[in-house]
Scaffold this active site. Structure first.
Site, PDB file in Angstrom:
ATOM      1  CE  LYS A   1      -4.375  -1.531   1.929  1.00 46.55           C
ATOM      2  NZ  LYS A   1      -5.448  -1.231   2.864  1.00 46.55           N
TER       3      LYS A   1
ATOM      4  CE  LYS B   1      -5.538  -7.927  -1.727  1.00 47.25           C
ATOM      5  NZ  LYS B   1      -5.622  -7.290  -0.436  1.00 47.25           N
TER       6      LYS B   1
ATOM      7  CE  LYS C   1     -13.131  -3.681   0.475  1.00 46.56           C
ATOM      8  NZ  LYS C   1     -12.302  -3.383   1.615  1.00 46.56           N
TER       9      LYS C   1
HETATM   10  P1  TYM Z   1     -10.586  -5.591   3.691  1.00 46.89           P
HETATM   11  O1  TYM Z   1     -11.636  -4.567   3.854  1.00 46.89           O
HETATM   12  O2  TYM Z   1      -9.461  -5.294   2.748  1.00 46.89           O
HETATM   13  O3  TYM Z   1     -11.228  -6.951   3.243  1.00 46.89           O
HETATM   14  C1  TYM Z   1     -12.316  -7.534   3.929  1.00 46.89           C
HETATM   15  C2  TYM Z   1     -12.159  -9.049   3.931  1.00 46.89           C
HETATM   16  O4  TYM Z   1     -12.084  -9.540   2.584  1.00 46.89           O
HETATM   17  C3  TYM Z   1     -10.929 -10.361   2.433  1.00 46.89           C
HETATM   18  N1  TYM Z   1     -10.401 -10.180   1.073  1.00 46.89           N
HETATM   19  C4  TYM Z   1     -10.187 -11.182   0.209  1.00 46.89           C
HETATM   20  N2  TYM Z   1     -10.382 -12.511   0.303  1.00 46.89           N
HETATM   21  C5  TYM Z   1     -10.080 -13.265  -0.795  1.00 46.89           C
HETATM   22  N3  TYM Z   1      -9.598 -12.744  -1.943  1.00 46.89           N
HETATM   23  C6  TYM Z   1      -9.379 -11.414  -2.086  1.00 46.89           C
HETATM   24  N4  TYM Z   1      -8.929 -10.913  -3.227  1.00 46.89           N
HETATM   25  C7  TYM Z   1      -9.682 -10.564  -0.972  1.00 46.89           C
HETATM   26  N5  TYM Z   1      -9.605  -9.233  -0.770  1.00 46.89           N
HETATM   27  C8  TYM Z   1     -10.035  -9.010   0.489  1.00 46.89           C
HETATM   28  C9  TYM Z   1      -9.943  -9.845   3.467  1.00 46.89           C
HETATM   29  O5  TYM Z   1      -8.977 -10.836   3.794  1.00 46.89           O
HETATM   30  C10 TYM Z   1     -10.856  -9.509   4.625  1.00 46.89           C
HETATM   31  O6  TYM Z   1     -11.122 -10.661   5.411  1.00 46.89           O
HETATM   32  N6  TYM Z   1      -7.739  -4.985   7.729  1.00 46.89           N
HETATM   33  C11 TYM Z   1      -8.943  -5.592   7.243  1.00 46.89           C
HETATM   34  C12 TYM Z   1     -10.187  -5.150   8.001  1.00 46.89           C
HETATM   35  C13 TYM Z   1     -10.093  -5.295   9.488  1.00 46.89           C
HETATM   36  C14 TYM Z   1     -10.227  -6.497  10.227  1.00 46.89           C
HETATM   37  C15 TYM Z   1     -10.150  -6.122  11.600  1.00 46.89           C
HETATM   38  C16 TYM Z   1     -10.385  -7.837   9.866  1.00 46.89           C
HETATM   39  C17 TYM Z   1      -9.951  -4.272  10.363  1.00 46.89           C
HETATM   40  N7  TYM Z   1      -9.983  -4.762  11.648  1.00 46.89           N
HETATM   41  C18 TYM Z   1     -10.224  -7.056  12.617  1.00 46.89           C
HETATM   42  C19 TYM Z   1     -10.466  -8.783  10.903  1.00 46.89           C
HETATM   43  C20 TYM Z   1     -10.385  -8.383  12.255  1.00 46.89           C
HETATM   44  C21 TYM Z   1      -9.132  -5.205   5.790  1.00 46.89           C
HETATM   45  O7  TYM Z   1      -8.623  -4.220   5.342  1.00 46.89           O
HETATM   46  O8  TYM Z   1      -9.998  -6.002   5.123  1.00 46.89           O
END
Ligand code: TYM
Length: 326
Positions: A111, A193, A196
């Protein structure tokens, strides 16, 4: 017997895509039966990179709407910034996380390259806030996609160090990664990957994409010059599409390979598009319904926050007491 607790979060940025669905949301829905669940729309994480304030507010509601439409119980969803304890515990954990740990985070490296000269301290510190999210709720499991595993491991590490230094304070959480769909790759670039923050038109299938857009994106997805439809990791484009098929259809790999034997990529892609469209249909048709009344949706999110705030405040009080604060 007390049910074990699942906690997870999702950022209200960009458009949610099938990676988010297969890697996270879909398993959250399934886990609700067995686990007492808490899900967080992490708006404080969203601002670690620049956001347009007018857009962010709408995205928080859109994200919550998608969770509700997917079958997540609205009572279990809240917005991170509604609960001050998250930022406060993040500060405390900050003072217990060596810089070296944060330096090793692969997501920060990716990032920060994208942000170049505008990398904010919050982006570097992002895993401390994520650890706070998890540790405030006596979490047993954290269902996430593959890319978040390293962050959950950091939360475990800081909890262990904190407990060893100040006495038992935090439960040690476990990551839970799904078997199929833990890492969905970009349709236009299967080496990266699905994300978003990429806004190229053919990169991701968004959860609210209409059927024709899904068909067009899948038909244009990058593959290779071969033609047999087989699960081979050395062929990342077709492999990724097959993983998506596997995750949406629930069929086994041998069954899928047998089904497409001798049929070629175009035929497979056409069928994949229909499987994805059918898989997203229930979510899409419920989405309008659950977001029709924005004031009601806001009140659901406020209630969700009120329900979990006492848990977070209790955990924060204990951490402060252990460290001799106040
Ligand atoms: P975020 O918002 O990027 O993504 C949300 C969830 O989607 C999963 N994910 C994917 N899984 C499979 N293939 C992909 N291409 C893909 N892109 C995203 C992510 O692994 C995630 O589970 N830091 C985290 C949010 C967060 C969080 C937490 C998660 C903040 N606090 C506490 C668990 C516990 C994030 O940015 O997810």
């Amino acid at each position: 017997m007390k049910r074990r607790r699942a906690f997870s979060g999702i950022q209200p940025t960009g458009n949610l895509h099938i990676g988010n669905y297969l890697g996270a949301i879909r398993q959250w829905v399934a886990l609700q039966v067995e686990f007492e669940s808490i899900f967080c729309v992490v708006d404080l994480h969203a601002i670690t990179v620049p956001q347009d304030p007018r857009v962010l507010k709408g995205k928080i509601r859109e994200t919550a709407g998608i969770l509700f439409a997917s079958g997540i119980d609205p009572k279990t969803v809240f917005v991170q910034s509604h609960i001050c304890a998250h930022a406060e515990l993040a500060w405390i954990l900050n003072c217990n996380i060596p810089m070296g740990w944060l330096n090793r985070m692969t997501q920060f490296k990716e990032k920060s390259q994208r942000q170049r000269e505008r990398v904010m301290a919050g982006l570097f510190d992002y895993p401390a806030l994520m650890a706070a999210d998890i540790l405030l709720y006596e979490t047993d499991i954290v269902p996430v996609g593959e890319d978040q595993k390293q962050h959950v491991e950091l939360a475990r590490d800081v909890a262990q160090v904190f407990n060893a230094t100040y006495g038992l304070t935090f439960k040690i959480p476990e990551p839970l990664i799904p078997e199929a769909g833990a890492r969905i790759m970009g349709l236009d670039d299967p080496g990266k990957k699905m994300s978003k923050s990429e806004d190229r038109p053919g990169h991701a299938i968004y959860l609210l994409d209409p059927p024709d857009a899904i068909r067009a994106k899948i038909m244009h997805a990058t593959t290779d010059s071969l033609r047999d439809v087989r699960f081979e990791e050395s062929r990342p484009g077709i492999y990724n599409l097959l993983v998506i098929y596997e995750a949406f259809s629930g069929l086994s790999r041998p069954d899928i390979e047998a089904r497409f034997e001798g049929r070629g990529y175009a035929d497979f892609k056409r069928e994949l598009a229909e499987v994805v469209i059918a898989g997203l249909n229930p979510l899409q048709s419920r989405y309008q319904e659950v977001t029709a009344d924005p004031a009601f949706l806001d009140s659901q999110l406020a209630e969700g926050g009120n329900r979990v705030r006492p848990l977070a405040e209790k955990a924060l009080r204990l951490a402060k007491e252990r460290m001799g604060l106040g």
